[in-house]
Motif scaffolding. Structure first.
Motif, PDB file in Angstrom:
ATOM      1  N   PRO A 161      61.614 100.183  80.095  1.00  0.00           N
ATOM      2  CA  PRO A 161      60.343 100.352  80.811  1.00  0.00           C
ATOM      3  C   PRO A 161      59.310 101.068  79.956  1.00  0.00           C
ATOM      4  CG  PRO A 161      61.911 102.013  81.519  1.00  0.00           C
ATOM      5  CD  PRO A 161      62.665 101.105  80.587  1.00  0.00           C
ATOM      6  N   CYS A 162      58.058 100.685  80.122  1.00  0.00           N
ATOM      7  CA  CYS A 162      56.981 101.426  79.476  1.00  0.00           C
ATOM      8  C   CYS A 162      56.754 102.726  80.244  1.00  0.00           C
ATOM      9  CB  CYS A 162      55.695 100.602  79.444  1.00  0.00           C
ATOM     10  SG  CYS A 162      55.509  99.599  77.963  1.00  0.00           S
ATOM     11  N   ALA A 163      56.556 103.801  79.506  1.00  0.00           N
ATOM     12  CA  ALA A 163      56.365 105.090  80.154  1.00  0.00           C
ATOM     13  C   ALA A 163      55.031 105.142  80.896  1.00  0.00           C
ATOM     14  CB  ALA A 163      56.442 106.209  79.125  1.00  0.00           C
ATOM     15  N   ARG A 164      54.032 104.483  80.336  1.00  0.00           N
ATOM     16  CA  ARG A 164      52.701 104.509  80.943  1.00  0.00           C
ATOM     17  C   ARG A 164      52.053 103.133  80.804  1.00  0.00           C
ATOM     18  NH1 ARG A 164      50.175 110.426  79.209  1.00  0.00           N
ATOM     19  NH2 ARG A 164      51.893 111.657  80.084  1.00  0.00           N
ATOM     20  N   ARG A 165      51.210 102.825  81.734  1.00  0.00           N
ATOM     21  CA  ARG A 165      50.538 101.526  81.711  1.00  0.00           C
ATOM     22  C   ARG A 165      49.279 101.602  80.869  1.00  0.00           C
ATOM     23  NH1 ARG A 165      51.277  98.364  87.437  1.00  0.00           N
ATOM     24  NH2 ARG A 165      53.540  98.556  87.534  1.00  0.00           N
ATOM     25  N   GLU A 166      49.494 101.884  79.604  1.00  0.00           N
ATOM     26  CA  GLU A 166      48.408 101.976  78.635  1.00  0.00           C
ATOM     27  C   GLU A 166      49.003 101.865  77.253  1.00  0.00           C
ATOM     28  OE1 GLU A 166      46.899 105.897  79.534  1.00  0.00           O
ATOM     29  OE2 GLU A 166      48.211 106.835  78.058  1.00  0.00           O
ATOM     30  N   GLY A 167      48.154 101.584  76.271  1.00  0.00           N
ATOM     31  CA  GLY A 167      48.606 101.543  74.889  1.00  0.00           C
ATOM     32  C   GLY A 167      49.135 100.182  74.475  1.00  0.00           C
ATOM     33  N   LEU A 168      49.562 100.123  73.213  1.00  0.00           N
ATOM     34  CA  LEU A 168      49.992  98.856  72.623  1.00  0.00           C
ATOM     35  C   LEU A 168      51.255  98.304  73.269  1.00  0.00           C
ATOM     36  CD1 LEU A 168      49.311  99.479  68.828  1.00  0.00           C
ATOM     37  CD2 LEU A 168      48.223  97.764  70.285  1.00  0.00           C
ATOM     38  N   ALA A 169      52.227  99.165  73.532  1.00  0.00           N
ATOM     39  CA  ALA A 169      53.481  98.672  74.105  1.00  0.00           C
ATOM     40  C   ALA A 169      53.232  98.012  75.457  1.00  0.00           C
ATOM     41  CB  ALA A 169      54.485  99.816  74.244  1.00  0.00           C
ATOM     42  N   TRP A 170      52.393  98.623  76.276  1.00  0.00           N
ATOM     43  CA  TRP A 170      52.087  98.032  77.576  1.00  0.00           C
ATOM     44  C   TRP A 170      51.307  96.727  77.417  1.00  0.00           C
ATOM     45  CZ3 TRP A 170      53.233  97.296  82.291  1.00  0.00           C
ATOM     46  CH2 TRP A 170      52.290  96.858  83.213  1.00  0.00           C
ATOM     47  N   ALA A 171      50.383  96.691  76.434  1.00  0.00           N
ATOM     48  CA  ALA A 171      49.619  95.469  76.193  1.00  0.00           C
ATOM     49  C   ALA A 171      50.532  94.314  75.790  1.00  0.00           C
ATOM     50  CB  ALA A 171      48.566  95.714  75.112  1.00  0.00           C
ATOM     51  N   TRP A 172      51.566  94.607  74.965  1.00  0.00           N
ATOM     52  CA  TRP A 172      52.521  93.573  74.584  1.00  0.00           C
ATOM     53  C   TRP A 172      53.448  93.224  75.738  1.00  0.00           C
ATOM     54  CZ3 TRP A 172      51.620  90.866  70.425  1.00  0.00           C
ATOM     55  CH2 TRP A 172      51.057  91.437  69.290  1.00  0.00           C
ATOM     56  N   GLN A 173      53.923  94.242  76.435  1.00  0.00           N
ATOM     57  CA  GLN A 173      54.984  94.032  77.412  1.00  0.00           C
ATOM     58  C   GLN A 173      54.510  93.299  78.664  1.00  0.00           C
ATOM     59  OE1 GLN A 173      56.741  97.299  79.872  1.00  0.00           O
ATOM     60  NE2 GLN A 173      58.526  97.038  78.550  1.00  0.00           N
ATOM     61  N   ARG A 174      53.275  93.445  79.035  1.00  0.00           N
ATOM     62  CA  ARG A 174      52.806  92.944  80.322  1.00  0.00           C
ATOM     63  C   ARG A 174      52.875  91.416  80.430  1.00  0.00           C
ATOM     64  NH1 ARG A 174      46.494  94.396  80.674  1.00  0.00           N
ATOM     65  NH2 ARG A 174      46.845  93.401  82.708  1.00  0.00           N
ATOM     66  N   HIS A 175      52.882  90.724  79.287  1.00  0.00           N
ATOM     67  CA  HIS A 175      52.963  89.266  79.302  1.00  0.00           C
ATOM     68  C   HIS A 175      54.331  88.745  78.853  1.00  0.00           C
ATOM     69  CE1 HIS A 175      48.701  89.467  79.978  1.00  0.00           C
ATOM     70  NE2 HIS A 175      48.460  89.967  78.787  1.00  0.00           N
ATOM     71  N   LEU A 176      55.274  89.659  78.650  1.00  0.00           N
ATOM     72  CA  LEU A 176      56.564  89.285  78.071  1.00  0.00           C
ATOM     73  C   LEU A 176      57.548  88.835  79.142  1.00  0.00           C
ATOM     74  CD1 LEU A 176      58.169  89.264  75.367  1.00  0.00           C
ATOM     75  CD2 LEU A 176      58.856  91.603  75.881  1.00  0.00           C
ATOM     76  N   GLU A 177      58.290  87.771  78.843  1.00  0.00           N
ATOM     77  CA  GLU A 177      59.336  87.285  79.727  1.00  0.00           C
ATOM     78  C   GLU A 177      60.655  87.237  78.961  1.00  0.00           C
ATOM     79  OE1 GLU A 177      58.177  83.508  81.256  1.00  0.00           O
ATOM     80  OE2 GLU A 177      56.361  84.266  82.237  1.00  0.00           O
TER      81      GLU A 177
END
Length: 252
Positions: A161-177
């Motif tokens: 899980p991403c710790a916060r809904r911000e930053g690069l990891a969240w930007a990558w993860q939000r569209h990942l399946e």
């Protein structure tokens, strides 16, 4: 296929300092294709390293060759993941409460724990390259390790899980399946036919990622871009160590 091409170029632009004079659109589709191409970009970096090793093996003594390869390795990535490693080390070394650790991780200044982590990681990576070269290792091992490290980044983004809904990891993860993880593994599966010990390295990578993911989730309540970068660097050193142990025992 156009989106796949843009995704590959995005991955090269983000993960390397190789010149890509093309403006690539960032969309959910191109973002997912970029993640699918992470291990492929790692193979490109590894191929450059292996090619340099093959060209310079008869010219440089082993210690200088190891140092040259390490320098090239850092230059190709621009130290991107090393920066994440230092940020994570400073945050963990502070022993501060969670919010303070997050503030330290975002601080652009590098502290003593970050510098120590950088020095020891580069020392271990250089020494292990030296040991592998002295053992006359198959250079495909050098080629596959950057690819496996970047596959590990996709695995972390997919499963942790991403710790916060911000930053690069969240930007990558939000569209990942999850299917993107499977597609990203295709280049590694193809290499399995040629690389003896591939399963050993993959098993070692999964063990490392399990420990890294659990430790970071416990310390930070999830992952972010710095933690993913630290995972790439730590995973590469771990794989170099496992490759040396396996090569020395099974092949020596």
């Amino acid at each position: 296929m156009k989106e796949a091409g843009y995704g590959l170029l995005l991955a090269i632009q983000f993960l390397t300092r190789l010149p890509v004079p093309v403006e690539c659109p960032w969309t959910p589709t191109t973002s997912r294709w970029a993640l699918r191409c992470y291990p492929l970009v790692g193979l490109l970096l590894g191929a450059i390293l292996a090619g340099a090793a093959a060209l310079l093996r008869e010219v440089f003594p082993v210690p200088l060759l190891a140092l040259a390869l390490l320098s090239l390795w850092v230059a190709l990535s621009g130290g991107l993941h090393l920066d994440g490693l230092m940020d994570v080390a400073d945050a963990l070394g502070s022993n501060a409460p969670l919010e303070r650790r997050w503030a330290i991780m975002k601080d652009p200044q590098v502290g003593s724990f970050g510098m120590l982590a950088l020095i020891f990681l580069l020392a271990w990576k250089g020494a292990l390259l030296w040991a592998l070269l002295e053992a006359d290792v198959d250079l495909m091992v050098v080629m596959v390790i950057p690819a496996m490290g970047r596959f590990g980044a996709v695995l972390l983004l997919c499963l942790a899980p991403c710790a916060r809904r911000e930053g690069l990891a969240w930007a990558w993860q939000r569209h990942l399946e999850h299917r993107d993880l499977l597609l990203s593994a295709v280049p590694l599966l193809l290499i399995a036919w040629w690389l003896t010990g591939w399963l050993v390295l993959m098993a070692a990578l999964l063990i490392f990622l399990l420990g890294h993911g659990l430790a970071m989730t416990r310390a930070f309540r999830g992952i972010n871009g710095d933690i993913v970068g630290a995972g790439i660097e730590g995973g590469e050193v771990w794989l170099l160590l496992i490759a040396w142990i396996w090569w020395s025992s099974a092949m020596g």
